[in-house]
Scaffold this motif. Sequence first.
Motif, PDB file in Angstrom:
ATOM      1  N   VAL A  10       2.182  -1.711   2.795  1.00 38.79           N
ATOM      2  CA  VAL A  10       3.639  -1.736   2.703  1.00 38.79           C
ATOM      3  C   VAL A  10       4.092  -1.164   1.363  1.00 38.79           C
ATOM      4  O   VAL A  10       5.077  -0.442   1.297  1.00 38.79           O
ATOM      5  CB  VAL A  10       4.158  -3.185   2.868  1.00 38.79           C
ATOM      6  N   PHE A  11       3.355  -1.486   0.293  1.00 43.46           N
ATOM      7  CA  PHE A  11       3.703  -1.028  -1.041  1.00 43.46           C
ATOM      8  C   PHE A  11       2.610  -0.120  -1.583  1.00 43.46           C
ATOM      9  O   PHE A  11       1.429  -0.336  -1.326  1.00 43.46           O
ATOM     10  CB  PHE A  11       3.854  -2.207  -2.010  1.00 43.46           C
ATOM     11  N   SER A  12       3.010   0.868  -2.357  1.00 43.69           N
ATOM     12  CA  SER A  12       2.022   1.692  -3.055  1.00 43.69           C
ATOM     13  C   SER A  12       1.647   0.982  -4.354  1.00 43.69           C
ATOM     14  O   SER A  12       2.332   0.051  -4.798  1.00 43.69           O
ATOM     15  CB  SER A  12       2.591   3.080  -3.358  1.00 43.69           C
ATOM     16  N   THR A  13       0.573   1.416  -4.976  1.00 41.54           N
ATOM     17  CA  THR A  13       0.167   0.796  -6.234  1.00 41.54           C
ATOM     18  C   THR A  13       1.235   1.000  -7.306  1.00 41.54           C
ATOM     19  O   THR A  13       1.423   0.145  -8.163  1.00 41.54           O
ATOM     20  CB  THR A  13      -1.179   1.356  -6.713  1.00 41.54           C
ATOM     21  N   GLU A  14       1.952   2.101  -7.256  1.00 40.48           N
ATOM     22  CA  GLU A  14       3.034   2.346  -8.213  1.00 40.48           C
ATOM     23  C   GLU A  14       4.179   1.358  -8.018  1.00 40.48           C
ATOM     24  O   GLU A  14       4.846   0.963  -8.981  1.00 40.48           O
ATOM     25  CB  GLU A  14       3.547   3.777  -8.052  1.00 40.48           C
ATOM     26  N   ASP A  15       4.407   0.940  -6.781  1.00 43.67           N
ATOM     27  CA  ASP A  15       5.486  -0.003  -6.485  1.00 43.67           C
ATOM     28  C   ASP A  15       5.295  -1.340  -7.190  1.00 43.67           C
ATOM     29  O   ASP A  15       6.269  -1.978  -7.593  1.00 43.67           O
ATOM     30  CB  ASP A  15       5.598  -0.252  -4.977  1.00 43.67           C
ATOM     31  N   PHE A  16       4.055  -1.780  -7.350  1.00 41.15           N
ATOM     32  CA  PHE A  16       3.815  -3.073  -7.979  1.00 41.15           C
ATOM     33  C   PHE A  16       4.331  -3.075  -9.419  1.00 41.15           C
ATOM     34  O   PHE A  16       4.911  -4.066  -9.876  1.00 41.15           O
ATOM     35  CB  PHE A  16       2.334  -3.449  -7.930  1.00 41.15           C
ATOM     36  N   GLY A  17       4.144  -1.989 -10.133  1.00 41.16           N
ATOM     37  CA  GLY A  17       4.662  -1.895 -11.497  1.00 41.16           C
ATOM     38  C   GLY A  17       6.182  -1.926 -11.529  1.00 41.16           C
ATOM     39  O   GLY A  17       6.783  -2.590 -12.379  1.00 41.16           O
ATOM     40  N   LEU A  18       6.806  -1.231 -10.593  1.00 43.94           N
ATOM     41  CA  LEU A  18       8.270  -1.215 -10.524  1.00 43.94           C
ATOM     42  C   LEU A  18       8.823  -2.596 -10.192  1.00 43.94           C
ATOM     43  O   LEU A  18       9.800  -3.052 -10.796  1.00 43.94           O
ATOM     44  CB  LEU A  18       8.735  -0.199  -9.473  1.00 43.94           C
ATOM     45  N   VAL A  25      13.166  -8.123 -15.791  1.00 42.49           N
ATOM     46  CA  VAL A  25      14.592  -8.054 -16.107  1.00 42.49           C
ATOM     47  C   VAL A  25      15.312  -9.276 -15.531  1.00 42.49           C
ATOM     48  O   VAL A  25      16.130  -9.910 -16.211  1.00 42.49           O
ATOM     49  CB  VAL A  25      15.210  -6.744 -15.574  1.00 42.49           C
ATOM     50  N   ALA A  26      15.000  -9.626 -14.302  1.00 39.76           N
ATOM     51  CA  ALA A  26      15.633 -10.786 -13.674  1.00 39.76           C
ATOM     52  C   ALA A  26      15.292 -12.071 -14.417  1.00 39.76           C
ATOM     53  O   ALA A  26      16.144 -12.951 -14.581  1.00 39.76           O
ATOM     54  CB  ALA A  26      15.211 -10.885 -12.212  1.00 39.76           C
ATOM     55  N   ILE A  27      14.075 -12.173 -14.889  1.00 35.98           N
ATOM     56  CA  ILE A  27      13.645 -13.363 -15.634  1.00 35.98           C
ATOM     57  C   ILE A  27      14.396 -13.454 -16.959  1.00 35.98           C
ATOM     58  O   ILE A  27      14.879 -14.525 -17.346  1.00 35.98           O
ATOM     59  CB  ILE A  27      12.118 -13.338 -15.849  1.00 35.98           C
ATOM     60  N   LEU A  42       5.482 -15.220  -9.816  1.00 33.49           N
ATOM     61  CA  LEU A  42       5.291 -13.993  -9.044  1.00 33.49           C
ATOM     62  C   LEU A  42       5.010 -12.819  -9.973  1.00 33.49           C
ATOM     63  O   LEU A  42       4.128 -11.995  -9.700  1.00 33.49           O
ATOM     64  CB  LEU A  42       6.525 -13.715  -8.183  1.00 33.49           C
ATOM     65  N   HIS A  43       5.739 -12.731 -11.076  1.00 34.79           N
ATOM     66  CA  HIS A  43       5.522 -11.678 -12.070  1.00 34.79           C
ATOM     67  C   HIS A  43       4.078 -11.716 -12.561  1.00 34.79           C
ATOM     68  O   HIS A  43       3.419 -10.683 -12.674  1.00 34.79           O
ATOM     69  CB  HIS A  43       6.511 -11.869 -13.225  1.00 34.79           C
TER      70      HIS A  43
END
Length: 51
Positions: A10-18, A25-27, A42-43
């Motif tokens: 579902v996610f690429s490895t690059e997506d995990f960093g994003l 930022v949310a934290i 989760l982070h």
Amino acid sequence: MAEPTLARPVFSTEDFGLIRNALAVAIRNGEDNAETRKLVNLHHRLGRFAR
């Protein structure tokens, strides 16, 4: 009967960093409550995939 197709990620490895950056930022902008603590966890777990 047809062969089952392989599952696609579902996610690429690059997506995990994003996603991890968005969580950071949310934290930083969030209040100290139960939801923020869940985001911190989760982070941390997503950090394993970013390596």
